[in-house]
Design a protein around this motif. Structure first.
Motif, PDB file in Angstrom:
ATOM      1  N   GLU A 252      16.006   2.480 -18.058  1.00 45.29           N
ATOM      2  CA  GLU A 252      16.641   2.746 -19.328  1.00 45.29           C
ATOM      3  C   GLU A 252      16.136   4.073 -19.887  1.00 45.29           C
ATOM      4  OE1 GLU A 252      16.139  -0.414 -22.057  1.00 45.29           O
ATOM      5  OE2 GLU A 252      16.655  -1.981 -20.604  1.00 45.29           O
ATOM      6  N   LEU A 253      17.058   4.853 -20.427  1.00 42.60           N
ATOM      7  CA  LEU A 253      16.660   6.113 -21.018  1.00 42.60           C
ATOM      8  C   LEU A 253      15.747   5.854 -22.208  1.00 42.60           C
ATOM      9  CD1 LEU A 253      19.990   8.147 -20.903  1.00 42.60           C
ATOM     10  CD2 LEU A 253      18.056   8.229 -19.336  1.00 42.60           C
ATOM     11  N   ASN A 254      14.707   6.699 -22.338  1.00 39.40           N
ATOM     12  CA  ASN A 254      13.733   6.635 -23.427  1.00 39.40           C
ATOM     13  C   ASN A 254      12.827   5.415 -23.370  1.00 39.40           C
ATOM     14  OD1 ASN A 254      14.780   9.050 -24.562  1.00 39.40           O
ATOM     15  ND2 ASN A 254      16.439   7.866 -25.517  1.00 39.40           N
ATOM     16  N   ALA A 255      13.001   4.535 -22.390  1.00 40.09           N
ATOM     17  CA  ALA A 255      12.052   3.444 -22.179  1.00 40.09           C
ATOM     18  C   ALA A 255      11.105   3.878 -21.080  1.00 40.09           C
ATOM     19  CB  ALA A 255      12.793   2.165 -21.784  1.00 40.09           C
ATOM     20  N   GLN A 256       9.868   3.343 -21.103  1.00 37.45           N
ATOM     21  CA  GLN A 256       8.904   3.782 -20.095  1.00 37.45           C
ATOM     22  C   GLN A 256       9.388   3.401 -18.706  1.00 37.45           C
ATOM     23  OE1 GLN A 256       4.738   3.122 -20.817  1.00 37.45           O
ATOM     24  NE2 GLN A 256       4.338   2.769 -18.650  1.00 37.45           N
ATOM     25  N   SER A 257       9.370   4.362 -17.809  1.00 41.49           N
ATOM     26  CA  SER A 257       9.736   4.131 -16.416  1.00 41.49           C
ATOM     27  C   SER A 257       8.502   4.361 -15.560  1.00 41.49           C
ATOM     28  CB  SER A 257      10.867   5.084 -15.999  1.00 41.49           C
ATOM     29  OG  SER A 257      12.014   4.866 -16.783  1.00 41.49           O
ATOM     30  N   THR A 258       8.008   3.304 -14.973  1.00 40.14           N
ATOM     31  CA  THR A 258       6.814   3.393 -14.146  1.00 40.14           C
ATOM     32  C   THR A 258       7.210   3.299 -12.685  1.00 40.14           C
ATOM     33  OG1 THR A 258       5.457   2.389 -15.872  1.00 40.14           O
ATOM     34  CG2 THR A 258       4.563   2.381 -13.636  1.00 40.14           C
ATOM     35  N   TYR A 259       6.787   4.281 -11.912  1.00 42.43           N
ATOM     36  CA  TYR A 259       7.062   4.335 -10.487  1.00 42.43           C
ATOM     37  C   TYR A 259       5.742   4.165  -9.741  1.00 42.43           C
ATOM     38  CZ  TYR A 259      11.489   6.420 -12.036  1.00 42.43           C
ATOM     39  OH  TYR A 259      12.691   6.652 -12.650  1.00 42.43           O
ATOM     40  N   SER A 260       5.754   3.439  -8.636  1.00 44.32           N
ATOM     41  CA  SER A 260       4.499   3.151  -7.938  1.00 44.32           C
ATOM     42  C   SER A 260       4.676   3.306  -6.439  1.00 44.32           C
ATOM     43  CB  SER A 260       4.013   1.739  -8.265  1.00 44.32           C
ATOM     44  OG  SER A 260       4.975   0.770  -7.884  1.00 44.32           O
ATOM     45  N   LEU A 261       3.539   3.492  -5.756  1.00 47.10           N
ATOM     46  CA  LEU A 261       3.541   3.671  -4.306  1.00 47.10           C
ATOM     47  C   LEU A 261       2.178   3.315  -3.750  1.00 47.10           C
ATOM     48  CD1 LEU A 261       5.128   4.737  -1.812  1.00 47.10           C
ATOM     49  CD2 LEU A 261       4.179   6.994  -2.309  1.00 47.10           C
ATOM     50  N   ASP A 262       2.178   2.615  -2.626  1.00 41.67           N
ATOM     51  CA  ASP A 262       0.945   2.259  -1.930  1.00 41.67           C
ATOM     52  C   ASP A 262       0.634   3.349  -0.912  1.00 41.67           C
ATOM     53  OD1 ASP A 262      -1.179   1.144  -0.611  1.00 41.67           O
ATOM     54  OD2 ASP A 262      -0.098  -0.636   0.105  1.00 41.67           O
ATOM     55  N   LEU A 263      -0.528   3.993  -1.049  1.00 46.00           N
ATOM     56  CA  LEU A 263      -0.909   5.079  -0.151  1.00 46.00           C
ATOM     57  C   LEU A 263      -1.531   4.605   1.143  1.00 46.00           C
ATOM     58  CD1 LEU A 263      -2.564   7.568  -2.690  1.00 46.00           C
ATOM     59  CD2 LEU A 263      -0.157   7.411  -2.012  1.00 46.00           C
ATOM     60  N   ASP A 264      -1.912   3.353   1.202  1.00 51.14           N
ATOM     61  CA  ASP A 264      -2.638   2.832   2.371  1.00 51.14           C
ATOM     62  C   ASP A 264      -1.645   2.495   3.472  1.00 51.14           C
ATOM     63  OD1 ASP A 264      -4.535   1.937   4.080  1.00 51.14           O
ATOM     64  OD2 ASP A 264      -5.064   0.140   2.943  1.00 51.14           O
ATOM     65  N   GLN A 265      -1.190   3.539   4.162  1.00 54.60           N
ATOM     66  CA  GLN A 265      -0.212   3.393   5.231  1.00 54.60           C
ATOM     67  C   GLN A 265      -0.769   4.023   6.512  1.00 54.60           C
ATOM     68  OE1 GLN A 265       2.657   1.792   4.695  1.00 54.60           O
ATOM     69  NE2 GLN A 265       2.464   1.629   2.464  1.00 54.60           N
ATOM     70  N   PRO A 266      -0.412   3.480   7.678  1.00 58.42           N
ATOM     71  CA  PRO A 266      -0.905   4.083   8.925  1.00 58.42           C
ATOM     72  C   PRO A 266      -0.353   5.487   9.126  1.00 58.42           C
ATOM     73  CG  PRO A 266       0.777   2.430   9.378  1.00 58.42           C
ATOM     74  CD  PRO A 266       0.463   2.317   7.910  1.00 58.42           C
TER      75      PRO A 266
ATOM     76  N   ASP B 187      -3.089  11.901   3.402  1.00 57.02           N
ATOM     77  CA  ASP B 187      -3.808  11.389   4.559  1.00 57.02           C
ATOM     78  C   ASP B 187      -4.369  10.003   4.288  1.00 57.02           C
ATOM     79  OD1 ASP B 187      -5.904  11.832   2.807  1.00 57.02           O
ATOM     80  OD2 ASP B 187      -6.827  13.431   3.983  1.00 57.02           O
ATOM     81  N   GLY B 188      -3.936   9.399   3.180  1.00 53.81           N
ATOM     82  CA  GLY B 188      -4.398   8.081   2.802  1.00 53.81           C
ATOM     83  C   GLY B 188      -5.322   8.102   1.610  1.00 53.81           C
ATOM     84  N   ARG B 189      -5.985   9.231   1.379  1.00 51.63           N
ATOM     85  CA  ARG B 189      -6.866   9.346   0.219  1.00 51.63           C
ATOM     86  C   ARG B 189      -6.461  10.500  -0.685  1.00 51.63           C
ATOM     87  NH1 ARG B 189     -11.147  11.982  -1.940  1.00 51.63           N
ATOM     88  NH2 ARG B 189     -12.394  10.709  -3.383  1.00 51.63           N
ATOM     89  N   CYS B 190      -6.447  11.711  -0.144  1.00 48.28           N
ATOM     90  CA  CYS B 190      -6.044  12.864  -0.951  1.00 48.28           C
ATOM     91  C   CYS B 190      -4.645  13.296  -0.551  1.00 48.28           C
ATOM     92  CB  CYS B 190      -7.035  14.008  -0.803  1.00 48.28           C
ATOM     93  SG  CYS B 190      -7.175  14.660   0.867  1.00 48.28           S
ATOM     94  N   GLY B 191      -4.035  14.096  -1.400  1.00 51.22           N
ATOM     95  CA  GLY B 191      -2.690  14.546  -1.070  1.00 51.22           C
ATOM     96  C   GLY B 191      -2.010  15.237  -2.227  1.00 51.22           C
ATOM     97  N   PHE B 192      -0.678  15.301  -2.132  1.00 51.10           N
ATOM     98  CA  PHE B 192       0.131  16.018  -3.115  1.00 51.10           C
ATOM     99  C   PHE B 192       1.346  15.179  -3.467  1.00 51.10           C
ATOM    100  CE2 PHE B 192      -2.257  19.109  -0.714  1.00 51.10           C
ATOM    101  CZ  PHE B 192      -2.713  19.988  -1.689  1.00 51.10           C
TER     102      PHE B 192
ATOM    103  N   ARG C 214       5.857   7.506 -15.806  1.00 53.21           N
ATOM    104  CA  ARG C 214       4.482   7.276 -15.374  1.00 53.21           C
ATOM    105  C   ARG C 214       4.495   6.965 -13.882  1.00 53.21           C
ATOM    106  NH1 ARG C 214      -0.522   6.432 -17.245  1.00 53.21           N
ATOM    107  NH2 ARG C 214      -1.899   4.972 -16.148  1.00 53.21           N
ATOM    108  N   LEU C 215       3.561   7.567 -13.154  1.00 50.83           N
ATOM    109  CA  LEU C 215       3.446   7.362 -11.717  1.00 50.83           C
ATOM    110  C   LEU C 215       2.095   6.729 -11.414  1.00 50.83           C
ATOM    111  CD1 LEU C 215       4.889  10.776 -10.511  1.00 50.83           C
ATOM    112  CD2 LEU C 215       5.922   8.544 -10.122  1.00 50.83           C
ATOM    113  N   GLU C 216       2.114   5.678 -10.604  1.00 48.66           N
ATOM    114  CA  GLU C 216       0.892   4.976 -10.246  1.00 48.66           C
ATOM    115  C   GLU C 216       0.799   4.851  -8.731  1.00 48.66           C
ATOM    116  OE1 GLU C 216       1.038   1.286 -12.353  1.00 48.66           O
ATOM    117  OE2 GLU C 216       0.597   2.214 -14.298  1.00 48.66           O
ATOM    118  N   LEU C 217      -0.271   5.413  -8.164  1.00 48.96           N
ATOM    119  CA  LEU C 217      -0.517   5.358  -6.732  1.00 48.96           C
ATOM    120  C   LEU C 217      -1.697   4.434  -6.480  1.00 48.96           C
ATOM    121  CD1 LEU C 217      -0.315   9.193  -5.955  1.00 48.96           C
ATOM    122  CD2 LEU C 217       1.567   7.540  -6.108  1.00 48.96           C
ATOM    123  N   GLU C 218      -1.580   3.639  -5.442  1.00 52.62           N
ATOM    124  CA  GLU C 218      -2.665   2.734  -5.077  1.00 52.62           C
ATOM    125  C   GLU C 218      -3.216   3.149  -3.722  1.00 52.62           C
ATOM    126  OE1 GLU C 218      -3.554  -1.999  -4.262  1.00 52.62           O
ATOM    127  OE2 GLU C 218      -1.889  -1.397  -5.573  1.00 52.62           O
ATOM    128  N   GLY C 219      -4.497   3.556  -3.718  1.00 46.35           N
ATOM    129  CA  GLY C 219      -5.122   4.011  -2.492  1.00 46.35           C
ATOM    130  C   GLY C 219      -5.923   2.930  -1.809  1.00 46.35           C
TER     131      GLY C 219
END
Length: 796
Positions: free
Chosen positions: A5-19, A450-455, A474-479
């Motif tokens: 929804e426009l003007n509502a908080q949009s949180t995007y997430s991603l798990d970095l712990d991938q082979p 590379d699983g820990r650091c990145g861009f 808001r972006l949330e990454l899980e390492g």
């Protein structure tokens, strides 16, 4: 996927712990060593230069389309933009105009052009053909071959005889200039779009069906321009064999280079395991109706290249784009405009999708040569006779445009952190696959890690739609080990429309760990025992840098540093530069507007100026048009204490400097010695009143609404322009000798209400033409401006 929804908080997430996918080496017939001890190798994910991952930034310029006297300057301008590999076509038709008689002189002197690349410390890749396209007559195939009993672009022995002779001639031009000999030529391209595309033969007639420069066998699988899809190629084996044959011919003449490339899009044939299949992306093509493209959607671009299907096994090769449309040609039927704001988001998307190289077509525009009274443009395709400006970052007459400045900022990032980025594969949020090009409400983003650091790569742009700010993001990454990484550290951010950025996480900066930043890394400077890490803001974002640990940063220029738990957060205003430091580690964040004025970056300093800038022997060359002063700022202020200028008067500016040394160079104002008079309703005549140009260049702007303009000197066509909603800017130094004795005559043509390109013109112009219902020609008053140049040297 439910849209946020426009003007509502949009949180995007991603798990970095991938082979991580394995790096495969030794399977490609590519790579090599130089007598100087340098080496190049290619694995299935990236190129390595001297054993380190390397991301080439390739810019295309055609030496035969630019005056030889300005080649060195052009190369230096490209280098100033961050280009580290120059690509150039060898148009066979220009060099062998008569069978067996080759011309490599003057503006056709390939060897001289490559020598200048070496002199300016820029590597080169030579696109040898035999077929090139490039909107040149017959795609670069000589006219006389049409009447020979051979099957072009095939293994016909008669055709291979001519291809062999061409490669032999090119080999003589490259002798001693190849990478193996310590020269600049690190690679060559074999053919172009083989079994995918062709050019029209100019042996045709108005209204006749288009006949393409292709073997009869391949007619049914060949397109006029780059296209996705198409029929299955039942002659794919023959195509691969032809490409392998061309490589054998090249090597038989000593053209042995570490990198061979072949266009890989749309089922084009490559040399299996022996060439890099380079890719392309044109969001504003003149050969297709205007529509939102998918070139702004993140994906795994190595395994799923643009313009599918492909003829090769993608996992064997790195993704190296060669033709990202940094501009586009105008044609008589189509007047497509490439928005300068479209380029940075395109590159952010392409890098974020896993590309390990960037290649621009074109990066530097030019002019089609007229040789012996013959034009070499693709006339049957409706291309201008002379103009090949291409709306490129550097234009037909050498003007350095906005997208030259914007792209430079990304190139500097690659120059400093590309070796870290290249081995990092892309990670894509699952919802990305559901985003349609027309969706302007969902954030486009991806991560390379590379699983820990990145861009983190993100942008808010889509071609052919109206973009708008994205707020409350808001972006949330899980390492690994449940590590939480958030952008921003607290709260949300806004990404302005058309904006893009590359944001680091867990980036090691000497003994500090930068956990996250909502500012884009630019470069690292070193002055003695000091380091200066520089960032630029992203439009819409509040800049903050979050460091692991509790640190007592010294802040300046309104910045603040606060400890929050186990991290220290430094922030400042998005519209002003701010600095902070810890011991000998200095940090600078500059607003994007200031960053766009960056004209020079080396190991110790940055130079910002309200002018264009590029390296010169023993200094920095600056140019400005219509303004007889230049303000420049140098960071850090301790890097330079003296400034000398070859022209003008240098003045040090006092006042608050915020870590910058500040100067102004003033020139004596020169009125351009140009007169323009009207001749009837359709013509203008330009003359140089003093007999010669008294400044470095004179820039003439012709604002008009019409169909086209042609410029003549002595009755000879010397320049032309198709109207596409913008004035025509012409640099006159190219014509200085002839203008000393003769006038330049401009002939204008009106635009008609039924033209096919009307849909490409500004809406206001479309409305006016439709309302009139009859042809329209409006010629505004031309404006001439003097150019001012100086060469700067810096001292202590």
């Amino acid at each position: 996927m439910a849209l946020p929804e426009l003007n509502a908080q949009s949180t995007y997430s991603l798990d970095l712990d991938q082979p991580l996918p394995p790096v495969r080496r030794g399977h490609l017939d590519l790579g090599g060593e130089s007598v100087t001890g340098e080496s190049v190798s290619v694995n299935n994910q990236y190129i390595e230069l001297n054993g380190e991952p390397w991301i080439p930034v390739v810019g295309e310029i055609h030496f035969s389309r630019y005056p030889a006297e300005y080649w060195s300057e052009a190369i230096r301008k490209m280098k100033a933009g961050g280009i580290n590999l120059i690509a150039t076509y060898v148009f066979w038709s220009m060099h062998e105009r008569a069978e067996g008689d080759f011309d490599w002189e003057g503006d056709l002197n390939l060897r001289r052009f490559l020598e200048l690349c070496a002199a300016n410390d820029v590597r080169a890749i030579v696109r040898m053909g035999p077929f090139c396209h490039g909107e040149v007559r017959n795609g670069g195939i000589p006219d006389w071959i049409y009447g020979r009993p051979v099957e072009i672009r095939s293994n016909d022995p008669g055709y291979l005889f001519y291809a062999d002779r061409l490669y032999s001639q090119i080999a003589q031009q490259l002798d001693g200039l190849l990478f193996k000999d310590g020269g600049p030529v690190v690679g060559v391209q074999l053919e172009n779009e083989y079994q995918h595309s062709a050019a029209p033969w100019e042996w045709t007639y108005p209204g006749a069906p288009r006949e393409l420069t292709v073997a009869d066998r391949d007619v049914d699988v060949t397109h006029y321009q780059i296209t996705a899809g198409g029929p299955k190629n039942k002659f794919a084996d023959e195509g691969r064999d032809h490409m392998a044959t061309l490589k054998k011919i090249a090597r038989s003449h000593g053209i042995d280079v570490p990198i061979y490339t072949a266009t890989g899009w749309g089922n084009a044939a490559i040399v299996e395991n022996g060439s890099i299949p380079v890719t392309a992306g044109y969001a504003y093509p003149f050969w297709a109706p205007p529509a939102p493209s998918d070139f702004y959607l993140f994906k795994d671009i190595r395994l799923n290249p643009d313009y599918p299907p492909i003829s090769y096994e993608a996992d064997l090769y790195p993704s190296i784009p060669a033709e990202l449309g940094a501009g586009i040609s105008l044609t008589y039927k189509r007047r497509t405009t490439v928005l300068p704001s479209s380029l940075a988001p395109l590159i952010v998307r392409t890098l974020g999708s896993g590309a390990n190289g960037i290649g621009y077509y074109m990066y530097h525009g030019g002019s089609n040569p007229v040789i012996d009274g013959h034009f070499f443009n693709e006339q049957s395709g409706g291309l201008p006779r002379i103009n090949y400006d291409y709306q490129a970052p550097i234009g037909e007459y050498g003007e350095m445009r906005l997208h030259h400045r914007e792209l430079k900022l990304l190139h500097l990032l690659l120059d400093n952190w590309g070796d870290q980025l290249a081995p990092m594969p892309p990670l894509l949020p699952e919802p990305n696959a559901a985003i349609e090009p027309s969706d302007v409400d969902t954030l486009r983003w991806a991560v390379r890690t590379d699983g820990r650091c990145g861009f983190l790569f993100l942008h808010n742009f889509q071609d052919h739609v109206e973009n708008r700010d994205l707020t409350s993001l808001r972006l949330e990454l899980e390492g690994k080990n449940d590590e939480k990484i958030a952008f921003p550290n607290d709260g949300t951010f806004t990404l302005a429309k058309d904006a893009s950025g590359v944001l680091p996480f867990n980036l090691q900066l000497a003994d500090l760990t930068l956990r996250t930043a909502t500012a884009q890394p630019l470069t690292v400077l070193r002055n003695g025992d000091e380091t200066h890490t520089v960032f630029i803001t992203v439009d819409g974002m509040q800049p903050e840098l979050v460091f692991e640990g509790k640190h007592a940063f010294e802040t300046e220029d309104g910045s603040t540093a606060k400890r929050r738990g186990e991290v220290t957060v430094v922030s400042g205003a998005p519209d002003k530069s701010f600095r902070f430091r810890l011991g000998n580690q200095h940090f600078l964040v500059v607003p994007r507007e200031l960053a766009l004025s960056l004209v020079h970056a080396d190991a110790s300093k940055l130079v910002f100026a309200d002018a264009d800038g590029f390296p010169a022997p023993e200094g920095l060359e600056l140019r400005t048009v219509g303004k007889s002063s230049i303000r420049l700022r140098v960071y850090p202020e301790t890097a330079v204490s003296q400034l000398r200028s070859s022209r003008g008067v240098v003045e040090s500016r006092s006042g608050q400097k915020n870590g910058f040394a500040d100067w102004q160079v003033k020139f004596e104002a020169v009125e351009p010695p140009v007169e323009v008079r009207r001749i009837g309703d359709r013509r203008l005549a330009l003359s140089v009143s003093e007999g010669q140009l008294q400044t470095d260049d004179i820039w003439l702007q012709l604002p008009y609404i019409g169909d086209r303009v042609a410029a003549f000197i002595g009755g000879e066509l010397v320049a032309d322009h198709f109207y596409f909603g913008q004035p025509w800017d012409i640099g006159l130094r190219k014509f200085a000798d002839r203008l000393a004795d003769e006038e330049m005559i401009f002939v204008f043509h009106p635009v008609h209400p039924d033209v096919s390109y009307l849909l490409d013109l500004p809406e206001s112009v479309q409305a006016e033409i439709k309302e009139r219902g009859k042809p329209l020609l409006r010629i505004e008053d031309p404006a001439a401006q003097s150019e001012y140049r100086t060469r700067l040297t810096f001292g202590q």
